[in-house]
Write a protein that holds these residues in place. Sequence first.
Motif, PDB file in Angstrom:
ATOM      1  N   VAL A  45      44.974  67.948  83.808  1.00  0.00           N
ATOM      2  CA  VAL A  45      43.520  67.939  83.602  1.00  0.00           C
ATOM      3  C   VAL A  45      43.156  68.629  82.291  1.00  0.00           C
ATOM      4  N   LEU A  46      43.775  69.773  82.003  1.00  0.00           N
ATOM      5  CA  LEU A  46      43.493  70.478  80.752  1.00  0.00           C
ATOM      6  C   LEU A  46      43.910  69.650  79.542  1.00  0.00           C
ATOM      7  N   ASP A  47      45.032  68.948  79.648  1.00  0.00           N
ATOM      8  CA  ASP A  47      45.490  68.099  78.553  1.00  0.00           C
ATOM      9  C   ASP A  47      44.505  66.964  78.297  1.00  0.00           C
ATOM     10  N   ARG A  48      43.999  66.350  79.358  1.00  0.00           N
ATOM     11  CA  ARG A  48      43.023  65.269  79.197  1.00  0.00           C
ATOM     12  C   ARG A  48      41.723  65.795  78.585  1.00  0.00           C
ATOM     13  N   MET A  49      41.283  66.969  79.030  1.00  0.00           N
ATOM     14  CA  MET A  49      40.056  67.551  78.478  1.00  0.00           C
ATOM     15  C   MET A  49      40.226  67.860  76.995  1.00  0.00           C
ATOM     16  N   ALA A  50      41.365  68.425  76.624  1.00  0.00           N
ATOM     17  CA  ALA A  50      41.618  68.746  75.217  1.00  0.00           C
ATOM     18  C   ALA A  50      41.655  67.473  74.382  1.00  0.00           C
ATOM     19  N   GLY A  51      42.236  66.415  74.912  1.00  0.00           N
ATOM     20  CA  GLY A  51      42.263  65.148  74.191  1.00  0.00           C
ATOM     21  C   GLY A  51      40.871  64.590  73.957  1.00  0.00           C
ATOM     22  N   HIS A  52      40.011  64.677  74.959  1.00  0.00           N
ATOM     23  CA  HIS A  52      38.634  64.200  74.809  1.00  0.00           C
ATOM     24  C   HIS A  52      37.866  65.041  73.789  1.00  0.00           C
ATOM     25  N   ILE A  53      38.089  66.337  73.798  1.00  0.00           N
ATOM     26  CA  ILE A  53      37.403  67.214  72.840  1.00  0.00           C
ATOM     27  C   ILE A  53      37.847  66.897  71.416  1.00  0.00           C
ATOM     28  N   VAL A  54      39.145  66.696  71.216  1.00  0.00           N
ATOM     29  CA  VAL A  54      39.656  66.371  69.881  1.00  0.00           C
ATOM     30  C   VAL A  54      39.087  65.040  69.408  1.00  0.00           C
ATOM     31  N   ASN A  55      39.073  64.036  70.280  1.00  0.00           N
ATOM     32  CA  ASN A  55      38.521  62.729  69.900  1.00  0.00           C
ATOM     33  C   ASN A  55      37.034  62.827  69.574  1.00  0.00           C
ATOM     34  N   TRP A  56      36.295  63.628  70.339  1.00  0.00           N
ATOM     35  CA  TRP A  56      34.870  63.788  70.097  1.00  0.00           C
ATOM     36  C   TRP A  56      34.636  64.452  68.733  1.00  0.00           C
ATOM     37  N   ARG A  57      35.431  65.487  68.416  1.00  0.00           N
ATOM     38  CA  ARG A  57      35.260  66.179  67.138  1.00  0.00           C
ATOM     39  C   ARG A  57      35.619  65.271  65.968  1.00  0.00           C
ATOM     40  N   GLU A  58      36.682  64.462  66.114  1.00  0.00           N
ATOM     41  CA  GLU A  58      37.049  63.540  65.040  1.00  0.00           C
ATOM     42  C   GLU A  58      35.953  62.502  64.820  1.00  0.00           C
ATOM     43  N   ALA A  59      35.370  61.997  65.889  1.00  0.00           N
ATOM     44  CA  ALA A  59      34.288  61.013  65.760  1.00  0.00           C
ATOM     45  C   ALA A  59      33.066  61.648  65.105  1.00  0.00           C
ATOM     46  N   ALA A  60      32.745  62.876  65.475  1.00  0.00           N
ATOM     47  CA  ALA A  60      31.593  63.559  64.879  1.00  0.00           C
ATOM     48  C   ALA A  60      31.832  63.813  63.394  1.00  0.00           C
ATOM     49  N   ASN A  61      33.042  64.220  63.036  1.00  0.00           N
ATOM     50  CA  ASN A  61      33.347  64.453  61.623  1.00  0.00           C
ATOM     51  C   ASN A  61      33.314  63.150  60.835  1.00  0.00           C
ATOM     52  N   ALA A  62      33.836  62.078  61.402  1.00  0.00           N
ATOM     53  CA  ALA A  62      33.817  60.784  60.714  1.00  0.00           C
ATOM     54  C   ALA A  62      32.390  60.296  60.523  1.00  0.00           C
ATOM     55  N   LYS A  63      31.553  60.497  61.520  1.00  0.00           N
ATOM     56  CA  LYS A  63      30.155  60.083  61.421  1.00  0.00           C
ATOM     57  C   LYS A  63      29.430  60.893  60.346  1.00  0.00           C
ATOM     58  N   ARG A  64      29.713  62.183  60.297  1.00  0.00           N
ATOM     59  CA  ARG A  64      29.079  63.049  59.298  1.00  0.00           C
ATOM     60  C   ARG A  64      29.534  62.671  57.891  1.00  0.00           C
ATOM     61  N   LEU A  65      30.834  62.402  57.728  1.00  0.00           N
ATOM     62  CA  LEU A  65      31.340  62.049  56.407  1.00  0.00           C
ATOM     63  C   LEU A  65      30.846  60.677  55.957  1.00  0.00           C
ATOM     64  N   SER A  66      30.737  59.729  56.892  1.00  0.00           N
ATOM     65  CA  SER A  66      30.247  58.403  56.504  1.00  0.00           C
ATOM     66  C   SER A  66      28.772  58.466  56.125  1.00  0.00           C
ATOM     67  N   ALA A  67      28.019  59.369  56.735  1.00  0.00           N
ATOM     68  CA  ALA A  67      26.605  59.510  56.389  1.00  0.00           C
ATOM     69  C   ALA A  67      26.455  60.081  54.980  1.00  0.00           C
ATOM     70  N   GLN A  68      27.394  60.888  54.538  1.00  0.00           N
ATOM     71  CA  GLN A  68      27.322  61.472  53.211  1.00  0.00           C
ATOM     72  C   GLN A  68      27.721  60.476  52.123  1.00  0.00           C
ATOM     73  N   ARG A  69      28.470  59.451  52.457  1.00  0.00           N
ATOM     74  CA  ARG A  69      28.989  58.520  51.454  1.00  0.00           C
ATOM     75  C   ARG A  69      28.172  57.231  51.355  1.00  0.00           C
ATOM     76  N   ARG A  70      26.977  57.206  51.855  1.00  0.00           N
ATOM     77  CA  ARG A  70      26.145  56.012  51.758  1.00  0.00           C
ATOM     78  C   ARG A  70      25.756  55.765  50.311  1.00  0.00           C
ATOM     79  N   ARG A  71      25.526  54.510  50.014  1.00  0.00           N
ATOM     80  CA  ARG A  71      25.131  54.151  48.655  1.00  0.00           C
ATOM     81  C   ARG A  71      23.709  53.600  48.673  1.00  0.00           C
ATOM     82  N   ALA A  72      22.956  53.978  47.668  1.00  0.00           N
ATOM     83  CA  ALA A  72      21.599  53.454  47.526  1.00  0.00           C
ATOM     84  C   ALA A  72      21.640  52.315  46.508  1.00  0.00           C
ATOM     85  N   VAL A  73      20.969  51.240  46.809  1.00  0.00           N
ATOM     86  CA  VAL A  73      20.969  50.066  45.935  1.00  0.00           C
ATOM     87  C   VAL A  73      19.595  49.959  45.288  1.00  0.00           C
ATOM     88  N   HIS A  74      19.594  49.805  43.960  1.00  0.00           N
ATOM     89  CA  HIS A  74      18.330  49.610  43.258  1.00  0.00           C
ATOM     90  C   HIS A  74      17.856  48.182  43.491  1.00  0.00           C
TER      91      HIS A  74
END
Length: 83
Positions: A45-74
């Motif tokens: 159970v602890l291993d499964r919980m840790a896996g879910h937490i790691v996946n959640w943090r990676e998704a949050a970091n990826a979402k944050r980084l993709s939001a910073q790399r947006r491009r504006a088009v003139h």
Amino acid sequence: MAKWIPGAALFGLVCLMMLPAPGIWGVLIGGICALAIVVSAVMWVLDRMAGHIVNWREAANAKRLSAQRRRAVHAGSGMARKV
């Protein structure tokens, strides 16, 4: 924890049900088998919980980084710039 430990503990408990050990030995063997099964379940159970937490943090970091790399088009120029 090794994957064979819960299986061995379960096998030990089944053997105790079929061929009971006398006195304190039966209680000792049964207790150790039951403890091994409970500990392995808690670790699973602890291993499964840790896996879910790691996946959640990676998704949050990826979402944050993709939001910073947006491009504006003139409008109409066809050129993009980093925001």
